[in-house]
Design a protein around this motif. Sequence first.
Motif, short mmCIF file in Angstrom:
data_model
loop_
_atom_site.label_atom_id
_atom_site.label_comp_id
_atom_site.label_asym_id
_atom_site.label_seq_id
_atom_site.Cartn_x
_atom_site.Cartn_y
_atom_site.Cartn_z
N THR A 98 42.19 -43.10 -139.76
CA THR A 98 41.33 -42.29 -138.92
C THR A 98 41.32 -42.88 -137.52
N GLY A 99 41.12 -42.04 -136.54
CA GLY A 99 41.12 -42.53 -135.18
C GLY A 99 40.52 -41.54 -134.21
N ARG A 100 40.36 -42.00 -133.00
CA ARG A 100 39.76 -41.18 -131.95
C ARG A 100 40.33 -41.59 -130.60
N TRP A 101 40.61 -40.62 -129.76
CA TRP A 101 41.02 -40.87 -128.38
C TRP A 101 40.07 -40.11 -127.46
N ASP A 102 39.53 -40.82 -126.48
CA ASP A 102 38.66 -40.20 -125.48
C ASP A 102 39.47 -39.92 -124.23
N PHE A 109 36.55 -32.66 -117.54
CA PHE A 109 36.37 -32.25 -118.93
C PHE A 109 36.64 -33.41 -119.87
N PRO A 110 35.60 -33.96 -120.53
CA PRO A 110 35.83 -35.00 -121.54
C PRO A 110 36.26 -34.38 -122.87
N GLY A 137 30.62 -32.39 -125.42
CA GLY A 137 29.49 -31.93 -124.62
C GLY A 137 28.54 -33.04 -124.23
N ALA A 138 28.29 -33.98 -125.14
CA ALA A 138 27.39 -35.10 -124.84
C ALA A 138 27.95 -35.97 -123.72
N ALA A 139 29.27 -36.24 -123.76
CA ALA A 139 29.88 -37.04 -122.71
C ALA A 139 29.85 -36.31 -121.37
N PHE A 140 30.05 -34.99 -121.40
CA PHE A 140 30.00 -34.23 -120.15
C PHE A 140 28.59 -34.27 -119.56
N GLN A 141 27.56 -34.12 -120.40
CA GLN A 141 26.19 -34.18 -119.91
C GLN A 141 25.90 -35.56 -119.30
N ASN A 142 26.36 -36.62 -119.95
CA ASN A 142 26.16 -37.96 -119.39
C ASN A 142 26.90 -38.11 -118.07
N LYS A 143 28.12 -37.58 -118.01
CA LYS A 143 28.90 -37.66 -116.78
C LYS A 143 28.23 -36.88 -115.66
N LEU A 144 27.69 -35.72 -115.99
CA LEU A 144 26.99 -34.91 -114.98
C LEU A 144 25.71 -35.59 -114.53
N ARG A 145 24.96 -36.17 -115.46
CA ARG A 145 23.74 -36.88 -115.09
C ARG A 145 24.07 -38.04 -114.15
N ALA A 296 27.87 -23.40 -110.27
CA ALA A 296 27.87 -22.45 -111.38
C ALA A 296 28.76 -22.90 -112.53
N LYS A 297 29.94 -23.48 -112.21
CA LYS A 297 30.85 -23.88 -113.29
C LYS A 297 30.27 -25.01 -114.14
N TYR A 298 29.47 -25.88 -113.51
CA TYR A 298 28.84 -26.95 -114.28
C TYR A 298 27.67 -26.42 -115.09
N ARG A 299 26.95 -25.44 -114.52
CA ARG A 299 25.86 -24.82 -115.29
C ARG A 299 26.40 -24.16 -116.55
N TRP A 300 27.57 -23.53 -116.45
CA TRP A 300 28.15 -22.88 -117.62
C TRP A 300 28.58 -23.91 -118.65
N LEU A 301 29.18 -25.00 -118.19
CA LEU A 301 29.63 -26.03 -119.13
C LEU A 301 28.47 -26.68 -119.86
N LEU A 302 27.29 -26.73 -119.24
CA LEU A 302 26.14 -27.31 -119.91
C LEU A 302 25.75 -26.50 -121.15
N GLY A 303 26.12 -25.23 -121.18
CA GLY A 303 25.76 -24.39 -122.33
C GLY A 303 26.75 -24.46 -123.47
N VAL A 304 27.90 -25.12 -123.28
CA VAL A 304 28.90 -25.21 -124.35
C VAL A 304 28.43 -26.22 -125.39
N ARG A 305 28.08 -25.73 -126.55
CA ARG A 305 27.61 -26.59 -127.63
C ARG A 305 28.78 -27.15 -128.45
N ASN A 306 29.84 -26.36 -128.55
CA ASN A 306 30.97 -26.82 -129.34
C ASN A 306 32.21 -26.03 -128.93
N PHE A 307 33.30 -26.73 -128.76
CA PHE A 307 34.61 -26.10 -128.55
C PHE A 307 35.65 -27.05 -129.10
N SER A 308 36.28 -26.66 -130.20
CA SER A 308 37.22 -27.55 -130.86
C SER A 308 38.41 -26.75 -131.35
#
Length: 724
Positions: A98-102, A109-110, A137-145, A296-308
């Motif tokens: 198992t593994g993960r790449w960030d 876009f994270p 989404g969590a990483a994007f919110q942290n990056k935006l904050r 506006a583009k960042y406001r829209w991305l804040l609403g993305v709960r899941n995209f996989s």
Amino acid sequence: MYLFVCSSLIFILQVCAVAVHAQSPVNHTVKQTLRPIDDIKKIAKDTITVDFKNPFKKLFITRPVFRVNGGMVCYNGNYRSLIDTPYAERNILQHNITGRWDVTLGGIFPIQVNYWLRQSNSQFFRNIYDVQATFNGAAFQNKLRTAMRERLLALAPTIKDSLLEKLYALKQADLAALGNTLKAAFNPQKLIEANEMLKVPKLTWDGSLPDSVNLHREDSIKKAVAHFLQLYKDTKGKYDQLHTQVDSLKAKYQANLRKINQYRQLINGNWNELQSARAWKNKLQEYGMEDLNIPAKYRWLLGVRNFSVGRSPVNYSELTAKNVSVNGINFEYNSWYYLALMAGAVNYRFRDFVVGNGNRKPQYLAMVRAGIGKLEKNYFILSAFKGKKQLFASSAAVNPAIPVTGFSAESRWAINRTSYLTAEVAKSVTPDFRNNPPAEGNKFALSDRNNQAVAFKLYSTIPATQSRIEALYKKTGANYQSFSSYTTNAAMESWYVKADQNLFKRRLRIAASLRRNEFSNPFIVQDYKSNTIFKSLTATLRMRKWPVVTVGYQPLSQYTKVGEQVMENRFQALNATLYHLYPVRQLKMATTIMLNKFYNNSSDTGFLYYNATNSYLAQTFYFNSFTANAGISYTKNGNYTLQILDGSIQPNIPKFGTVGIGIKINNLNHETIKAGGYVSASIRVMKQDLLFISYEHGYLPGNKHGLVRNEMGTVQFIKTFNFK
């Protein structure tokens, strides 16, 4: 009279000097150096690098286009010479990677790439090669904050209007000086005297002088007095004007102080709650920054709960798709409206071991969900799904993969801040297997209740009493099909009620539940008319300096495969645990006591430990240089008695990890005694990586009342990458 006149003349000359000084070039220069507020903002705007009107413009650096930030990889290898379950197998070797790449795309876009590879020589576990790429989404919110916080910090010098503060201080000083002048040079007594000299005839005359001299003197004094009164009028006017300016500057200065405090609260506040564009907007308005807008583009991305893309779990609702693993695309968005799109191949829920690879038939699922409202508050969502699902394990069955089409309407009502109620109704169109041969498909008729379902769920937390209640009721028709359940040819009615209660300031926690017909699987022989109610009760007691005690009575489920048939058996279990960590002088110790009691018989299970009582006692000693463990377990049922003595030692090796070695002595029915051992090591590699190795040579009770040798081994390596 002469002295009065002289003093008056001297006073008038002093006042004139003061007045002339008040209009001196020095004060005029100071006045010219003090700029208006608009000029101050212009100066502040020119001194910062952030766009003053749009500070959130170009929040992110968009280069490089592709960047790998880090990740991890884990290898896990397991070997079992004998599997101690109803799925009896020997010499099973399984490899898991198992593994993960960030990854960051375009600097904005994270993306998190997860992969899982599994290979095994087991006939029950199939090989798996799964990859998933998902928008984090969590990483994007942290990056935006972080980006917004940096921009707000960059605006800090402009928020604090230092020129306004200096101007207010200077005007206050000028007002105080002018006020002192009015008090000293233009006191009320002198003003009265000046007015009398101007209005009363012959008040300044001297009887010893001729009338012509007195007239000349009176005329000169009146001119001086008139000039004195005019100076007072001009000075008083300037004082009033300056007082108005000071009041105006004071209001602006105090407003600026409030803005600074609000700004400080915003920067130092809890940003974790800002997970949507509306939350950001409300927070900025709360601190008086309603003019600041997130792009506006960042406001829209804040609403993305899941995209996989790839393998992902799907958990939408009770009557559409739940606990399903889908290999495809999954998108979910929620702001003031809700939209979800999902399509892919179905992976037999998560129990992928109950069907052999030869009996698998292709399954797929496509779903569209749309509605209004927030998932955490109130919403109304319509769903439509279509796909194929396999209801039968045998490939010889008629129509092993059937088409399924369904629709549902779901709503959530927030009763209060901690309670909500959800309701869902659904209808499906599938072949009717109650007929032989089965019908190709039923029609979408509202009057037909055989292919419809309803579900209600209540959740409530009561902070005042520290209580939590959860209840679910679900009823499905005999021919209703979805991807949340795999029932065939039987109507199902199930419900459960759960309750948690904390008592005595959270020292005691009691959890209880009632269930009816909660278990379902297409490969299990079930009696859907059974009225069996499963009861569970768990209590946990935590008190400072006292042992942690947990007692529970719970229903359990066990699967047994006989040929191509898988059966589920249910039984009850009583569990009790006591754990206590305590010091004895300078030595730390821990004691664990466990008791397990199963309530079933041999006809209920293929497991050897039926209707057994198991007790376990372990004692741990924490020395400075090593840790020692000693334990004993005792298991007994109607056919056998098993005793196990366990002892181990684990030296502490700084900068290396841990190594442990132990021995187990097994005594079956007070006749057969065999000893086994085990060794384990946890090794730190390159400070952030970990290697774990374990091996055990042990024994298990066999069906012929003997101890069967069992070898178990595990190798695990975890490697972490960080390129930041």
